[in-house]
Design an enzyme around this catalytic site. Sequence first.
Site: not given
Lengths: 382, 636
Positions: B334, B358, B373, B379, B393
Amino acid sequence: MRNGSQDFVRRLPDSALHFSRVQSLWRRIHIDPLLLMLLMLLTAYGLIVLYSASGQSESILRRQVVFYAVAYIAMLITAQIDLQVIRRWAVWLYLGGIGLLLLVFFVGVGAKGAQRWISLGFMRFQPSEVMKIAVPVMTAAFFASRSLPPKFAHIVICLLIIALPGVLIFKQPDLGTAILISASGIIVLFLAGLPWRYIFGSVFLLGASIWPMWHWLMKDYQKQRVLTLLDPEADKLGAGWNIIQSKTAIGSGGVYGKGLFNGTQSQLDFLPESHTDFIIAVMAEEFGLMGVLLLLSLYLLVITRGLFIAWSSQNMFGRLLAGSITLTFFVYVFVNIGMVAGMLPVVGVPLPLVSLGGTSIVTLMTGFGLLMAIATEKKRVR
Amino acid sequence: MIWAEKELHQFKDHHGEARVFAFRMVLSLFLVFLLFGLLLARYYTLQVVDHQHYATRSDSNRIHVRPIPPNRGLIFDTHGELLADNRPTFSLSIIKEHTKDLKQTIRVLAGIVEVREGDIANFYKLLKRRRRPYEAVPLRYRLTEEEISRIAVNEFRLKGVEIEAQLTRAYPLGDLFAHTVGYVGRISERELSRFDEQNYRKYSGTHSIGKIGLEKYYEKTLLGQVGTENIETNAHGRVLRVLDTIDPVPGKNLELFLDAGLQKIAAVELNGRRGALAAIDVKNGGVLAMFSAPAYDPNLFVTGISYKDYNALNQSRDLPLFDRAIQGQYPPGSTIKPVLGLGALKYGVVNFGTTIRDPGYYQLENDERLYRDWKKGGHGNKIDLRQAIVESCDTFFYGMAFNMGVDRMHIFGSQFGLGAKTEIDLPSERPGLWPSREWKKNTRGMHWFPGDSLNVSIGQGDVLATPLQLAVMTSTLASRGKHIKPRLVKKIGDTETKMEIIDQVIVDDLQWDYVMSAMEGVVHSFRGTANKISRGAKYRMGGKTGTAQKVGIAQDEEYDSEKIDERNWDHALYIGYAPADNPQIAAAIIVENGEHGSSAAAPIARKLFDAYFSQQLAREMLAEEEKLAARRTVDQ
């Protein structure tokens, strides 16, 4: 068929007057006694120096004696060949040599980045040696059957004949041999009566091409050699070492030398290549200027005799070939002795008949065999 | 007819030909005599005129040329701490010409000091390579005091044996700079075979050469120029006097950006782990810290490492010889999200108001596959880019990547240095991988699928980056787009190295503000993934955590560290910079199998930044004190 060959027969007063039985015997076995004697003196002198230079190594001496034996046999055999046969076979000798040179590129073996040898399994053989004979023979044969002085077209053809092996050997790369082989062909051209305007013209062109050659053609190691010649002190540890040491050896010898086996420079391994290219430094150190004088005199006598043979030959082929062989021999001597004394750049040229070397001695003696063949050629009596 | 003419022609010319030939012959003979005269004159000059000069040269007091090796340039850290030093050590050499019996001498020596089989083999190899007579060939290095005195006692038995003092490279800080500074070692057979005439000269007298790291990269600068001295020696090789000397020119010193203090922090924090850290000065691209763990002691290599030590290093599972900072290629996870988010803003793929819902996964049209995710259940609703960065996210980025497309992602990411060597001043750096449509076609022969873009958007799939690349990327983010070439060396001799700007990323200022504020949120907001490290910090910072999968997880399986071998646990990553409002230092950290960027990697960054700023503060205070003290003396 060749009844038209009206070769000019030179009637030399001495050869006509002293036509003794002994001389005719020598003539029958195709040997020039004077030349043979001189060569044997040189050989003996060379062996003594080599024995000292090799640190009194009997195995090296034995090797050299074997080389000489082979070389003298090669000379005697060559001397028996009819000159006209050689002349007729010149083209094939030349082409064969070129073929071998091409072969080197594909199956050659080498050392230090150069590819010069063909391996025959039991020995290694350097095809450029063949060209040392083939180039003068080919060029002499070429001009012998043409009217002289050479026409422009013939000059161009001759230069091509010289350039082809020259370039091939230069590419190996072996600049020294390439220059010497080219020189042997150019000598023929000169003796054949190359017009002076060409000679002066090319000398001028050569002078003008030095700058571009330096920049484009020469490799770094070759430049290094020239620079070292100009100022050997600049690179004491590297390329200058050889020259400094050889000059020290020669200079410290003085007039009478330090005596056999007493040369400190050579005996204590200061002098590199002491039994090959730099052998004259050993001689100069141990026998002094007198030793050098003796050697130079012997060489000079050999060369004078060779030129006399050329001069008294009855046909143009013999004249040109003998002249070329003799003068090329001179070039070898001059280049080696000059380079060791720091007059010329260091190119790998051995001192003829003195340096340790296998094929090169055989080639040299084969050349002298040709000289003898020319010297003892039967006069064409009609 | 023609034939007859030719013959006639030939016949006619015979006299002329012979005359020309005879003339040339005489000319040649004349030339031969002339040139022989020249040779004779030359030898006369050498042997009679200059005889005295050459005779002294070659007399019993022989003159030798001896190379004087130059002192290798030193290497300092940014505060002048010595990283690579030259220390005097004693070695034992033999001059073959002076020994009576070489083998016997070595045998005697072996009875007095320790001489190993390898030393002897090496000695003979060097002896063969020797280019000049009377050159001393080393047999043993680093003699102890005791060994030296034992040789001195036995000197009468050891003709030709010499003890030489020489400078040997030493690395006082040991493994701290193993991968960056590198080490020198003895010149190997292979290196020697590649030497040309000039190199032989340059290295006469020098026994070692830079093998890796800065020692290798700056070999030419550090080496210096060899000097020579002409010495007169007697028959036993004793030096009687030095005739003339050309002094060697010492190699140039290097001053680095690296900071030994920060390097120590990195070493302590990464101790016992596998990982790497790279920190860059945002203003000029200077590398402040770069460390790869585990490291090794470079001093082992200087005079030849023993087989045992080498095997231990080379066969270790932890690969200590491997420089993870510039050669380790990891999926960045990430950590690349801020860059991609910024790109999406720039290209208008998303804006400040774009939100998504999400559910914990993302699905492409006509595709069964669920792109999950990391957070089960998702999230929540109304996730915008800021929150997507703060909480990392994945679902937001999947959708964003689908709309942005690979080409734009590739172009934008490349501007931050992804997928290309950073061109740092170190050898053997690796380029990582920043995939593109062409790349996939060329290497896999396949088209690019939208799913590939999704993987790229969370730094997985084929994406690979070195820790240094990530640090450069972070620094580029922190400086608002100034992509500077990283460099270790600040000064060569007295000359400062120049900063080189590779690229300037152009993005609207408001969009920079937005992304950088989101990165600040990662650390300082309540929901930020790295918010633990903000506790007690006296400054604000920006960052991004990352977790990179090492093993693939099947569609319906979940990552469970207890079921997986430790060496296959996820890699923990963190990138960050500080202070947030005026970034000065940017760093990237990877801890192999550290599982979570937030807990394993981010705290290291905090410690690093703390040390950096407190050191800075201490220096500023010290400078202030000195100024005051100076003023006081003036007042008095």
